[in-house]
Design a protein around this motif. Sequence first.
Motif, mmCIF file in Angstrom:
data_model
loop_
_atom_site.group_PDB
_atom_site.id
_atom_site.type_symbol
_atom_site.label_atom_id
_atom_site.label_comp_id
_atom_site.label_asym_id
_atom_site.label_seq_id
_atom_site.Cartn_x
_atom_site.Cartn_y
_atom_site.Cartn_z
ATOM 1 N N SER A 1 -61.963 101.956 35.995
ATOM 2 C CA SER A 1 -61.821 101.253 34.717
ATOM 3 C C SER A 1 -60.924 102.023 33.757
ATOM 4 C CB SER A 1 -63.196 101.029 34.081
ATOM 5 O OG SER A 1 -63.967 100.157 34.870
ATOM 6 N N GLU A 2 -61.028 103.335 33.762
ATOM 7 C CA GLU A 2 -60.139 104.143 32.910
ATOM 8 C C GLU A 2 -58.685 103.940 33.318
ATOM 9 O OE1 GLU A 2 -61.844 108.035 33.432
ATOM 10 O OE2 GLU A 2 -63.166 107.800 31.696
ATOM 11 N N ALA A 3 -58.439 103.900 34.621
ATOM 12 C CA ALA A 3 -57.070 103.672 35.107
ATOM 13 C C ALA A 3 -56.590 102.266 34.730
ATOM 14 C CB ALA A 3 -57.019 103.854 36.625
ATOM 15 N N ASP A 4 -57.491 101.274 34.817
ATOM 16 C CA ASP A 4 -57.119 99.905 34.441
ATOM 17 C C ASP A 4 -56.789 99.803 32.960
ATOM 18 O OD1 ASP A 4 -57.493 99.113 37.055
ATOM 19 O OD2 ASP A 4 -59.476 98.215 36.709
ATOM 20 N N VAL A 5 -57.549 100.499 32.109
ATOM 21 C CA VAL A 5 -57.272 100.504 30.672
ATOM 22 C C VAL A 5 -55.909 101.142 30.420
ATOM 23 C CG1 VAL A 5 -57.945 101.539 28.460
ATOM 24 C CG2 VAL A 5 -59.666 100.432 29.893
ATOM 25 N N GLN A 6 -55.646 102.259 31.074
ATOM 26 C CA GLN A 6 -54.364 102.949 30.901
ATOM 27 C C GLN A 6 -53.209 102.049 31.330
ATOM 28 O OE1 GLN A 6 -53.877 105.899 29.434
ATOM 29 N NE2 GLN A 6 -51.696 105.590 29.633
ATOM 30 N N ALA B 1 -53.169 98.728 31.461
ATOM 31 C CA ALA B 1 -53.040 97.607 30.522
ATOM 32 C C ALA B 1 -52.377 98.067 29.222
ATOM 33 C CB ALA B 1 -54.411 96.992 30.241
ATOM 34 N N GLN B 2 -52.701 99.267 28.762
ATOM 35 C CA GLN B 2 -52.086 99.792 27.536
ATOM 36 C C GLN B 2 -50.595 100.069 27.747
ATOM 37 O OE1 GLN B 2 -54.706 103.119 26.739
ATOM 38 N NE2 GLN B 2 -55.919 101.923 25.276
ATOM 39 N N GLN C 1 -52.738 92.279 24.877
ATOM 40 C CA GLN C 1 -53.733 92.855 23.975
ATOM 41 C C GLN C 1 -55.151 92.412 24.392
ATOM 42 O OE1 GLN C 1 -52.130 91.435 20.238
ATOM 43 N NE2 GLN C 1 -51.240 93.444 19.759
ATOM 44 N N ALA C 2 -55.273 91.157 24.775
ATOM 45 C CA ALA C 2 -56.555 90.656 25.261
ATOM 46 C C ALA C 2 -56.943 91.361 26.564
ATOM 47 C CB ALA C 2 -56.499 89.145 25.472
ATOM 48 N N GLN C 3 -55.950 91.620 27.410
ATOM 49 C CA GLN C 3 -56.213 92.316 28.678
ATOM 50 C C GLN C 3 -56.698 93.746 28.418
ATOM 51 O OE1 GLN C 3 -56.223 90.914 31.603
ATOM 52 N NE2 GLN C 3 -56.590 92.750 32.793
ATOM 53 N N VAL C 4 -56.083 94.421 27.457
ATOM 54 C CA VAL C 4 -56.505 95.785 27.106
ATOM 55 C C VAL C 4 -57.958 95.759 26.609
ATOM 56 C CG1 VAL C 4 -56.169 97.674 25.449
ATOM 57 C CG2 VAL C 4 -54.206 96.707 26.646
ATOM 58 N N SER C 5 -58.258 94.796 25.760
ATOM 59 C CA SER C 5 -59.623 94.678 25.234
ATOM 60 C C SER C 5 -60.625 94.425 26.361
ATOM 61 C CB SER C 5 -59.677 93.546 24.203
ATOM 62 O OG SER C 5 -60.988 93.360 23.747
ATOM 63 N N ALA C 6 -60.268 93.538 27.276
ATOM 64 C CA ALA C 6 -61.160 93.239 28.404
ATOM 65 C C ALA C 6 -61.364 94.472 29.279
ATOM 66 C CB ALA C 6 -60.585 92.087 29.231
ATOM 67 N N ALA D 1 -66.552 100.323 29.199
ATOM 68 C CA ALA D 1 -67.825 100.570 28.512
ATOM 69 C C ALA D 1 -69.003 100.154 29.398
ATOM 70 C CB ALA D 1 -67.862 99.808 27.188
ATOM 71 N N ARG D 2 -68.861 99.034 30.096
ATOM 72 C CA ARG D 2 -69.918 98.588 31.001
ATOM 73 C C ARG D 2 -70.103 99.582 32.148
ATOM 74 N NH1 ARG D 2 -68.677 93.305 33.932
ATOM 75 N NH2 ARG D 2 -67.784 94.724 35.429
ATOM 76 N N ALA D 3 -69.008 100.095 32.678
ATOM 77 C CA ALA D 3 -69.091 101.068 33.775
ATOM 78 C C ALA D 3 -69.773 102.358 33.306
ATOM 79 C CB ALA D 3 -67.697 101.367 34.323
ATOM 80 N N LYS D 4 -69.480 102.782 32.077
ATOM 81 C CA LYS D 4 -70.133 103.986 31.543
ATOM 82 C C LYS D 4 -71.629 103.734 31.346
ATOM 83 C CE LYS D 4 -66.111 106.111 29.397
ATOM 84 N NZ LYS D 4 -65.450 106.534 28.151
#
Length: 174
Positions: free
Chosen positions: A87-92, A94-95, A132-137, A143-146
Motif C-alpha cells: 500500500s505504501e508503494a501504491d500511494v507513492q 499514485a502521488q 487525486q482521488a486515486q491518491v486518496s483511495a 490506513a486499512r492495512a496498518k
Amino acid sequence: ARQFESTDDAFIDAYAQRVAPQVAGRVLKVLGDDNQLVQAGQSLLQIDPSDVDVSLDQDKAMLAEAKGKLAEAQAQQLVAQATVGQSEADVQQAQTILQNNQSEMKRYEGLTAEAMSRQHLDDLRTAVGNQQAQVSAQQKKLARAKAQTELAKSQIASAQASVQAAEAQVASSQ
C-alpha cells in the motif's frame, strides 16, 4: 437370644479421619484392609485413570489448537505487514502520477488557445482530479492495512494468552 449381649447405649472409641481424593473417578481397587494402620500420604485406593486420561487428552488437544491459532495470527501479521508495504508503494506511485499530471497541466495552462485545444486542457484537468482521488483511495487502503497489522498484533497477544492457559490446564491435568 440369651447367648448374645445387647445394649441401648453402646459407643465405639476410634480416631476418625476424613479422606478426600485429589481426583474424581471410579475406584478400581482398595489398597488396605479393615482396621489396618495407615501412614500419612499412603495410597488407600486405586482410581480408574481413564477419565483423567481423557481429560488430559482433551487439554492437550486444546493446547495444540491454541498453538495453531497463534501460528495463524503470526501469519496474518506477516500478511498485513506485506500489505502495508504494498500500500505504501501504491500511494507513492499514485502521488508520482499526480505530480506528473499536475506538471503537465501547468505547462499547458499557460499556452494560448491556438497552441492547444480546449479539450486537451479539460482532459488534463480530469486526469489530475482522477489521480487525486486515486491518491486518496490508496492512502485509505494504506490506513486499512496498518489497522490490520494492529489487529494482527492483538490477535497474537490473545493467542499467546490462550496458549499459556492451555499449557496451565495440561499441567493441572497431569
